[in-house]
Write a protein that holds these residues in place. Structure first.
Motif, PDB file in Angstrom:
ATOM      1  N   PHE A 232     -59.715  29.716 -29.251  1.00 38.12           N
ATOM      2  CA  PHE A 232     -58.703  29.662 -30.269  1.00 38.12           C
ATOM      3  C   PHE A 232     -58.358  28.262 -30.744  1.00 38.12           C
ATOM      4  O   PHE A 232     -57.770  28.090 -31.799  1.00 38.12           O
TER       5      PHE A 232
ATOM      6  N   TYR B 266     -51.737  37.743 -22.195  1.00 41.97           N
ATOM      7  CA  TYR B 266     -52.681  36.657 -22.415  1.00 41.97           C
ATOM      8  C   TYR B 266     -52.168  35.270 -22.041  1.00 41.97           C
ATOM      9  O   TYR B 266     -52.894  34.466 -21.481  1.00 41.97           O
TER      10      TYR B 266
ATOM     11  N   ARG C 126     -58.771  38.796 -33.980  1.00 50.22           N
ATOM     12  CA  ARG C 126     -59.639  38.868 -35.162  1.00 50.22           C
ATOM     13  C   ARG C 126     -60.932  39.642 -34.891  1.00 50.22           C
ATOM     14  O   ARG C 126     -61.616  40.054 -35.812  1.00 50.22           O
ATOM     15  N   GLY C 127     -61.293  39.716 -33.619  1.00 52.09           N
ATOM     16  CA  GLY C 127     -62.545  40.361 -33.248  1.00 52.09           C
ATOM     17  C   GLY C 127     -63.694  39.381 -33.096  1.00 52.09           C
ATOM     18  O   GLY C 127     -64.805  39.771 -32.737  1.00 52.09           O
ATOM     19  N   THR C 128     -63.414  38.123 -33.348  1.00 49.51           N
ATOM     20  CA  THR C 128     -64.465  37.101 -33.286  1.00 49.51           C
ATOM     21  C   THR C 128     -65.126  37.049 -31.917  1.00 49.51           C
ATOM     22  O   THR C 128     -66.360  37.023 -31.811  1.00 49.51           O
TER      23      THR C 128
ATOM     24  N   ASP D  67     -61.638  42.930 -21.995  1.00 48.27           N
ATOM     25  CA  ASP D  67     -60.953  41.731 -22.504  1.00 48.27           C
ATOM     26  C   ASP D  67     -59.460  41.999 -22.551  1.00 48.27           C
ATOM     27  O   ASP D  67     -59.031  43.156 -22.569  1.00 48.27           O
ATOM     28  N   ASP D  68     -58.678  40.901 -22.579  1.00 49.45           N
ATOM     29  CA  ASP D  68     -57.223  41.072 -22.579  1.00 49.45           C
ATOM     30  C   ASP D  68     -56.707  41.562 -23.922  1.00 49.45           C
ATOM     31  O   ASP D  68     -55.747  42.319 -23.994  1.00 49.45           O
ATOM     32  N   SER D  69     -57.335  41.125 -24.998  1.00 50.85           N
ATOM     33  CA  SER D  69     -56.837  41.499 -26.326  1.00 50.85           C
ATOM     34  C   SER D  69     -57.925  41.268 -27.358  1.00 50.85           C
ATOM     35  O   SER D  69     -58.855  40.492 -27.140  1.00 50.85           O
TER      36      SER D  69
ATOM     37  N   PHE E 110     -46.810  39.451 -24.736  1.00 48.28           N
ATOM     38  CA  PHE E 110     -48.049  38.678 -24.759  1.00 48.28           C
ATOM     39  C   PHE E 110     -48.112  37.610 -23.670  1.00 48.28           C
ATOM     40  O   PHE E 110     -49.187  37.142 -23.310  1.00 48.28           O
TER      41      PHE E 110
ATOM     42  N   ILE F 209     -46.730  32.705 -30.606  1.00 50.83           N
ATOM     43  CA  ILE F 209     -48.054  33.166 -30.179  1.00 50.83           C
ATOM     44  C   ILE F 209     -48.955  32.992 -31.383  1.00 50.83           C
ATOM     45  O   ILE F 209     -48.558  33.262 -32.509  1.00 50.83           O
ATOM     46  N   ASP F 210     -50.168  32.577 -31.118  1.00 51.91           N
ATOM     47  CA  ASP F 210     -51.069  32.294 -32.215  1.00 51.91           C
ATOM     48  C   ASP F 210     -51.814  33.544 -32.653  1.00 51.91           C
ATOM     49  O   ASP F 210     -52.915  33.818 -32.209  1.00 51.91           O
TER      50      ASP F 210
HETATM   51  P1  5GP Z   1     -60.334  37.262 -31.305  1.00 49.81           P
HETATM   52  O1  5GP Z   1     -61.628  36.638 -30.957  1.00 49.81           O
HETATM   53  O2  5GP Z   1     -60.352  38.755 -31.329  1.00 49.81           O
HETATM   54  O3  5GP Z   1     -59.726  36.684 -32.555  1.00 49.81           O
HETATM   55  O4  5GP Z   1     -59.304  36.844 -30.176  1.00 49.81           O
HETATM   56  C1  5GP Z   1     -59.307  37.477 -28.943  1.00 49.81           C
HETATM   57  C2  5GP Z   1     -59.528  36.495 -27.848  1.00 49.81           C
HETATM   58  O5  5GP Z   1     -58.622  35.394 -27.972  1.00 49.81           O
HETATM   59  C3  5GP Z   1     -59.273  37.152 -26.521  1.00 49.81           C
HETATM   60  O6  5GP Z   1     -60.410  36.933 -25.707  1.00 49.81           O
HETATM   61  C4  5GP Z   1     -58.043  36.477 -25.954  1.00 49.81           C
HETATM   62  O7  5GP Z   1     -58.281  36.058 -24.609  1.00 49.81           O
HETATM   63  C5  5GP Z   1     -57.762  35.296 -26.857  1.00 49.81           C
HETATM   64  N1  5GP Z   1     -56.367  35.349 -27.374  1.00 49.81           N
HETATM   65  C6  5GP Z   1     -55.654  36.440 -27.586  1.00 49.81           C
HETATM   66  N2  5GP Z   1     -54.439  36.131 -28.054  1.00 49.81           N
HETATM   67  C7  5GP Z   1     -54.359  34.815 -28.150  1.00 49.81           C
HETATM   68  C8  5GP Z   1     -53.312  33.925 -28.547  1.00 49.81           C
HETATM   69  O8  5GP Z   1     -52.212  34.293 -28.907  1.00 49.81           O
HETATM   70  N3  5GP Z   1     -53.600  32.612 -28.490  1.00 49.81           N
HETATM   71  C9  5GP Z   1     -54.795  32.160 -28.091  1.00 49.81           C
HETATM   72  N4  5GP Z   1     -54.963  30.848 -28.067  1.00 49.81           N
HETATM   73  N5  5GP Z   1     -55.782  32.968 -27.703  1.00 49.81           N
HETATM   74  C10 5GP Z   1     -55.590  34.293 -27.728  1.00 49.81           C
END
Ligand code: 5GP
Ligand code: MG
Length: 493
Positions: A334, A263, A371-373, A366-368, A259, A407-408
């Motif tokens: 985040f 990210y 939650r999908g938010t 997107d990188d990852s 990770f 990692i969060d």
């Molecule tokens: P989601 O919105 O799906 O919960 O989170 C994905 C988004 O959060 C991605 O756009 C990514 O850039 C960012 N993200 C992914 N992994 C992490 C993490 O471990 N920590 C933080 N702070 N942001 C993350």
């Protein structure tokens, strides 16, 4: 007030951090502030610096960004001395309280010691319970504090030997910097899950989470601290600085956290000898090979998705455009602690560039997806801007398992991949016309040039595979608490 003032039941597992330290420089605190500024992406909730001036330790710890406090000459003036170390931190567990802000400091039998930790221990709660049962008084709810107690209780002679003795008892991830009256110490856990580098500024040693913290002050990169290595930089009575290295935890193959490449690390950093930017671009190239789509424009979800989108566009021949503009004056999505605010935060952060979107078939990179938010909001926004089709391509595999090493990522049930049967169902939920993820081998190849060695994986990838590189004592062992029943810490800040 808190239900759990001792942090005995709290989920202290999710912390993202960066560390920095420098020995032997008259402007140690200023350089540390600059280093932390470059590491700000690793934690935006709090920052702290401890310095030592030959007689006394000085400490400044604040909630907020590095620039909110450490650009104030008054604050830096209160951190005199030729050695300093600092820490940036972000925690998801709600304990945004000053006493958790690092570096943590303790006055010991062998003298003062400050420590700053990036990573998380997977037996931190268990150790904490044992220490408290034995009479220890804990001030913070951070798992890092157990290291101070273990140092204080160690029967070893010197502070660095005690530090090693303490770290020998923890499991999980640590990239740690410690500072005593004469020493600056850098240590990495046996798997090397979190990164740590050794740098040099005019003969003065530096430890930092990433090379971008060396670049900002014009320091040279010397080498990575090895997994399981402890490096002690010591200032002698005559001012000379000596550096010694040891491998006190036994040798293991390195398993850096993937990770960092996906990210976490800054794209201009070199982590484990590999350019983070190049790795991300390769992820995009491999993603285009694995999951092509007919479209008019490749659009990154900035900033995380940008390097991979460049790679995807190059490989596919589809034009790259900035179809989403990022507002740089809000923190990462985040950093907002609640789901509702997190959703709101995405709108604050991203807006559609209608001129590049309207009437087009868009591939979003997107990188990852956690939650999908982010994806839900972005797809809606892109559709409102007139996109004819929205295809999402993600530059890492699906996340099925929580992280416990710094990692969060949230608990098992909050992960999008665990809420839906397959990518088709996920795409429908997000509102995208299609959704695809990079394969695990595609990711390994992008980062390290070869597919996953299943017998001995080159990295840790537990969030994708469930293959955790350490024991998880707090979840399964002596501590006996089910991951789903660990209650969240509630504390007024
Ligand atoms: P989601 O919105 O799906 O919960 O989170 C994905 C988004 O959060 C991605 O756009 C990514 O850039 C960012 N993200 C992914 N992994 C992490 C993490 O471990 N920590 C933080 N702070 N942001 C993350
Ligand atoms: Mg992002």
């Amino acid at each position: 007030m808190t239900d759990d003032p001792l942090g005995l039941h709290g989920d202290t597992l999710h912390e993202e951090c960066g560390v920095f330290g420098i020995l032997g420089h008259p402007e140690a605190a200023t350089l540390t502030a600059l280093g932390l500024h470059a590491l700000q992406h690793r934690g935006q909730e709090a920052a702290g610096i401890v310095s030592f001036d030959g007689r006394q330790f000085h400490s400044e710890r604040h909630l907020g960004l590095v620039g909110d406090h450490f650009t104030d000459p008054g604050v830096v003036k209160r951190l005199p001395g030729h050695m300093a170390m600092g820490h940036v931190r972000y925690s998801t567990t709600g304990e945004t309280i000053l006493r958790n802000v690092q570096p943590l400091f303790a006055e010991l039998e062998v003298g003062g010691i400050a420590i700053g930790h990036n990573g998380n221990f997977t037996n931190g709660l268990t150790l904490r319970r044992e220490l408290i049962a034995g009479g220890a008084i804990c001030q913070s709810t951070s798992d890092t504090e157990v290291v101070l107690h273990l140092i204080a209780r160690s029967r070893k002679k010197g502070s660095d030997e005690r530090f090693v003795d303490a770290l020998g008892q923890v499991e999980g991830a640590f990239a740690m910097v410690a500072m005593t009256r004469t020493k600056l110490i850098g240590a990495r856990d046996p798997n090397g899950i979190r990164p740590l580098v050794l740098g040099d500024l005019d003969g003065k040693p530096i430890f930092a989470s990433e090379t971008c913290a060396l670049d900002i002050i014009g320091a040279k990169f010397v080498r990575d601290v090895k997994n399981g290595e402890v490096i002690v930089a010591e200032i002698q009575a005559d001012g000379r600085i000596t550096i010694t290295s040891s491998m006190p935890f036994g040798q293991k193959p390195e398993r850096l956290c993937l990770f960092e490449y996906v990210y976490f690390a800054r794209p201009d950093s070199v982590v484990g000898g590999r350019s983070v930017y190049a790795a991300r671009k390769n992820m995009g190239i491999n993603l285009a090979k694995e999951h092509p789509v007919e479209a008019d424009v490749v659009v990154p979800v900035p900033d995380g998705g940008t390097p991979a989108a460049i790679g995807y566009a190059q490989q596919s021949g589809i034009p790259f455009e900035l179809g989403i503009i990022r507002n740089h004056y809000v923190g990462r999505t985040f950093i907002e602690p609640t789901q509702s605010i997190r959703a709101f935060g995405v709108k604050l952060k991203h807006s559609a560039n209608r001129a590049e979107i309207d009437g087009k078939r868009v591939v979003l990179i997107d990188d990852s997806i956690v939650r999908g938010t982010t994806s839900i909001k972005i797809v809606q926004m892109i559709r409102e801007a007139g996109a004819r089709e929205v295809h999402i391509r993600v530059a890492s595999p699906m996340i099925f398992h929580p992280d416990y090493y710094g990692i969060d990522t949230p608990d098992h049930d909050s992960l999008l991949a665990n809420q839906h049967a397959d990518v088709v169902a996920m795409a429908r939920y997000i509102g995208a016309d299609s959704l695809q993820f990079l394969s695990i081998d595609g990711l390994y190849q992008a980062v390290g040039g070869e597919a996953r060695n299943n017998a001995a994986p080159q990295f840790t990838d537990h969030y994708f595979t469930g293959d955790y590189p350490t024991t998880l004592t707090d979840l399964t062992g002596r501590g006996k608490s089910d991951p789903k029943t660990i209650s969240l810490m509630r504390e007024a800040s």
